[in-house]
Design an enzyme around this catalytic site. Structure first.
Site, PDB file in Angstrom:
ATOM      1  N   LYS A  64      -4.387   2.983   6.437  1.00 38.46           N
ATOM      2  CA  LYS A  64      -5.198   1.901   5.858  1.00 38.46           C
ATOM      3  C   LYS A  64      -6.142   2.450   4.781  1.00 38.46           C
ATOM      4  O   LYS A  64      -6.712   3.530   4.959  1.00 38.46           O
ATOM      5  CB  LYS A  64      -6.015   1.281   6.999  1.00 38.46           C
ATOM      6  CG  LYS A  64      -6.791   0.042   6.658  1.00 38.46           C
ATOM      7  CD  LYS A  64      -7.589  -0.429   7.873  1.00 38.46           C
ATOM      8  CE  LYS A  64      -8.914   0.302   7.971  1.00 38.46           C
ATOM      9  NZ  LYS A  64     -10.095  -0.560   8.125  1.00 38.46           N
ATOM     10  N   LYS A  89     -11.374   5.748  15.860  1.00 33.90           N
ATOM     11  CA  LYS A  89     -12.630   6.286  15.305  1.00 33.90           C
ATOM     12  C   LYS A  89     -13.200   7.393  16.178  1.00 33.90           C
ATOM     13  O   LYS A  89     -13.782   8.348  15.670  1.00 33.90           O
ATOM     14  CB  LYS A  89     -13.651   5.167  15.092  1.00 33.90           C
ATOM     15  CG  LYS A  89     -13.260   4.256  13.942  1.00 33.90           C
ATOM     16  CD  LYS A  89     -14.407   3.462  13.358  1.00 33.90           C
ATOM     17  CE  LYS A  89     -13.942   2.784  12.072  1.00 33.90           C
ATOM     18  NZ  LYS A  89     -14.892   1.883  11.497  1.00 33.90           N
ATOM     19  N   LYS A  93     -13.059   3.181   3.894  1.00 35.02           N
ATOM     20  CA  LYS A  93     -14.292   3.759   3.321  1.00 35.02           C
ATOM     21  C   LYS A  93     -14.461   5.200   3.739  1.00 35.02           C
ATOM     22  O   LYS A  93     -15.025   6.007   3.011  1.00 35.02           O
ATOM     23  CB  LYS A  93     -15.513   3.000   3.840  1.00 35.02           C
ATOM     24  CG  LYS A  93     -15.575   1.537   3.535  1.00 35.02           C
ATOM     25  CD  LYS A  93     -16.979   1.052   3.879  1.00 35.02           C
ATOM     26  CE  LYS A  93     -17.067  -0.441   4.031  1.00 35.02           C
ATOM     27  NZ  LYS A  93     -16.946  -0.881   5.438  1.00 35.02           N
TER      28      LYS A  93
HETATM   29  N1  AQP Z   1      -7.545  -1.660   3.997  1.00 33.35           N
HETATM   30  C1  AQP Z   1      -7.959  -2.906   4.213  1.00 33.35           C
HETATM   31  N2  AQP Z   1      -7.192  -3.960   3.867  1.00 33.35           N
HETATM   32  C2  AQP Z   1      -7.607  -5.234   4.068  1.00 33.35           C
HETATM   33  N3  AQP Z   1      -8.800  -5.548   4.641  1.00 33.35           N
HETATM   34  C3  AQP Z   1      -9.602  -4.529   5.006  1.00 33.35           C
HETATM   35  N4  AQP Z   1     -10.819  -4.488   5.564  1.00 33.35           N
HETATM   36  C4  AQP Z   1     -11.199  -3.195   5.732  1.00 33.35           C
HETATM   37  N5  AQP Z   1     -10.241  -2.374   5.283  1.00 33.35           N
HETATM   38  C5  AQP Z   1      -9.227  -3.168   4.814  1.00 33.35           C
HETATM   39  C6  AQP Z   1     -11.603  -5.682   5.926  1.00 33.35           C
HETATM   40  O1  AQP Z   1     -12.863  -5.576   5.265  1.00 33.35           O
HETATM   41  C7  AQP Z   1     -13.856  -6.217   6.096  1.00 33.35           C
HETATM   42  C8  AQP Z   1     -15.046  -5.320   6.239  1.00 33.35           C
HETATM   43  O2  AQP Z   1     -14.671  -4.112   6.873  1.00 33.35           O
HETATM   44  P1  AQP Z   1     -15.751  -3.233   7.601  1.00 33.35           P
HETATM   45  O3  AQP Z   1     -16.866  -2.964   6.711  1.00 33.35           O
HETATM   46  O4  AQP Z   1     -16.122  -3.872   8.894  1.00 33.35           O
HETATM   47  O5  AQP Z   1     -15.016  -1.867   7.857  1.00 33.35           O
HETATM   48  P2  AQP Z   1     -13.665  -1.499   8.581  1.00 33.35           P
HETATM   49  O6  AQP Z   1     -12.852  -2.675   8.958  1.00 33.35           O
HETATM   50  O7  AQP Z   1     -13.969  -0.541   9.677  1.00 33.35           O
HETATM   51  O8  AQP Z   1     -12.823  -0.777   7.472  1.00 33.35           O
HETATM   52  P3  AQP Z   1     -13.204   0.230   6.351  1.00 33.35           P
HETATM   53  O9  AQP Z   1     -13.854  -0.488   5.232  1.00 33.35           O
HETATM   54  O10 AQP Z   1     -11.986   0.966   5.992  1.00 33.35           O
HETATM   55  O11 AQP Z   1     -14.243   1.233   6.989  1.00 33.35           O
HETATM   56  P4  AQP Z   1     -13.958   2.535   7.887  1.00 33.35           P
HETATM   57  O12 AQP Z   1     -13.451   3.604   6.991  1.00 33.35           O
HETATM   58  O13 AQP Z   1     -15.330   2.858   8.416  1.00 33.35           O
HETATM   59  O14 AQP Z   1     -12.982   2.156   8.956  1.00 33.35           O
HETATM   60  C9  AQP Z   1     -13.196  -6.549   7.430  1.00 33.35           C
HETATM   61  O15 AQP Z   1     -12.867  -7.936   7.454  1.00 33.35           O
HETATM   62  C10 AQP Z   1     -11.942  -5.711   7.406  1.00 33.35           C
HETATM   63  O16 AQP Z   1     -10.904  -6.324   8.153  1.00 33.35           O
END
Ligand code: AQP
Length: 333
Positions: free
Chosen positions: A194, A111, A197
């Protein structure tokens, strides 16, 4: 009874990965455990958030929890900033965790990227706050996607070091729950990245609020390779895009990838994508519609979050109080 804790960041664009990797498992776990589900807004501001959007996204995550099937009367749903114990315990953990541990966190490296010097200090200590989120409730089990495994290992280390340093058996050892076929859903545009968001391409993910037309369009345009789908024997090795679509199908259908390949091996992607669209619309459509309804009734969502924060505080406050006593803070109130 085990206590479950998990959180989702209100950073917009909730997607299929968040659902299959996390939220869907929350729904299943509520039958057998006491659950605390948190919209982690303190985590969200580790990268810049527009204030009005943050409020909206906070309601959206709560709406997704409820629309997916979490019972807000039986379980606790709240937003993190409303329970001060998270931030207070995180400070204690900032003083327990070691710099060397944080330096190994791959999510920070990804990040912060090349802008490391410009990343917020909050992004760096994010895993300490995550440990506090869980341990403020003495939660034992944490359902998450694969990407959070390293942070949970660090949370275990923090609990162990706290207990060791102060000679107590106070915080429990946390067990990650990384379950099902959808623990790592990949981008529809790149099978090696992955689904996320923050991906600038909306075509890379299926948002939980996407309607049938958007879902169909995104699946139709999802990247594949030129071969037909492999048989169960050929398998998905070396075919990341095919593996992703088959895995998504399996997760949505509550099947294994092997069972899906037995059915669709040898067929063309165009046919398979049609089936996947039908399944995705059937599973996600009702959730998206209920989310839209709740988003149009913010008072209803806010009342659930308020009640949830009160119940969460009732659990977290006495645990924080005891942690402060252990640390040696003089209580003069
Ligand atoms: N691609 C994914 N596949 C399976 N699980 C996923 N999670 C996130 N992306 C995937 C799981 O969703 C939960 C909430 O995630 P978060 O809001 O804490 O965000 P994150 O893990 O940083 O991932 P994002 O949603 O893709 O956001 P960004 O783009 O900001 O990195 C967690 O349990 C996560 O494991």
């Amino acid at each position: 009874m085990d206590r479950i804790f998990s959180g989702v960041q209100p950073t917009g664009n909730l997607h299929l990965g968040n659902y299959l990797g996390a939220i869907r498992n929350f729904v299943r776990l509520q039958a057998e455990s006491e659950c605390v589900f948190c919209v982690v807004d303190l985590h969200a501001i580790t990268v810049w958030q527009e204030p009005a959007e943050l409020r909206n996204s906070t309601r959206e995550v709560a709406a997704a929890f409820i629309a997916a099937g979490i019972d807000p009367q039986a379980q606790i749903i709240f937003n993190q900033s409303q329970v001060p114990a998270h931030a207070e315990l995180a400070w204690i953990f900032n003083c327990v965790a070691r710099l060397g541990w944080l330096n190994r966190m791959t999510q920070f490296k990804e990040k912060a990227g090349k802008q490391r010097e410009n990343a917020s200090a909050g992004l760096y200590v994010y895993p300490n706050l995550m440990a506090a989120d869980i341990l403020a409730y003495k939660a034992t089990h944490v359902p998450v996607g694969e990407d959070q495994k390293q942070h949970l290992e660090l949370a275990r280390d923090i609990a162990q070091k706290f207990n060791h340093d102060y000679g107590v058996e106070f915080f429990p050892i946390i067990e990650p729950l990384i379950q099902g076929e959808g623990t790592r859903v990949m981008s529809l545009r790149d099978g090696s990245a992955k689904m996320s968001k923050s991906d600038p391409s909306d075509a890379s993910r299926i948002n939980l609020t996407d309607g049938p037309d958007d879902i169909a369009k995104k699946i139709r345009r999802a990247r594949t390779d030129p071969e037909a789908l492999p048989s169960e024997v050929e398998g998905l090795e070396g075919r990341p895009e095919a593996a992703n679509l088959v895995t998504i199908y399996a997760a949505l259908d509550d099947a294994t990838t092997e069972a899906v390949l037995r059915e669709v091996g040898g067929t063309q992607f165009s046919d398979f994508k049609g089936r996947l669209t039908e399944l995705a619309v059937a599973r996600l459509g009702p959730i998206g519609e209920e989310m839209q309804r709740l988003m149009a009734a913010p008072g209803e969502v806010d009342a659930i979050l308020k009640h949830g924060a009160e119940r969460a505080s009732e659990i977290a406050e006495p645990i924080l109080h005891e942690a402060k006593e252990i640390v040696g803070f003089l209580n003069v109130r």
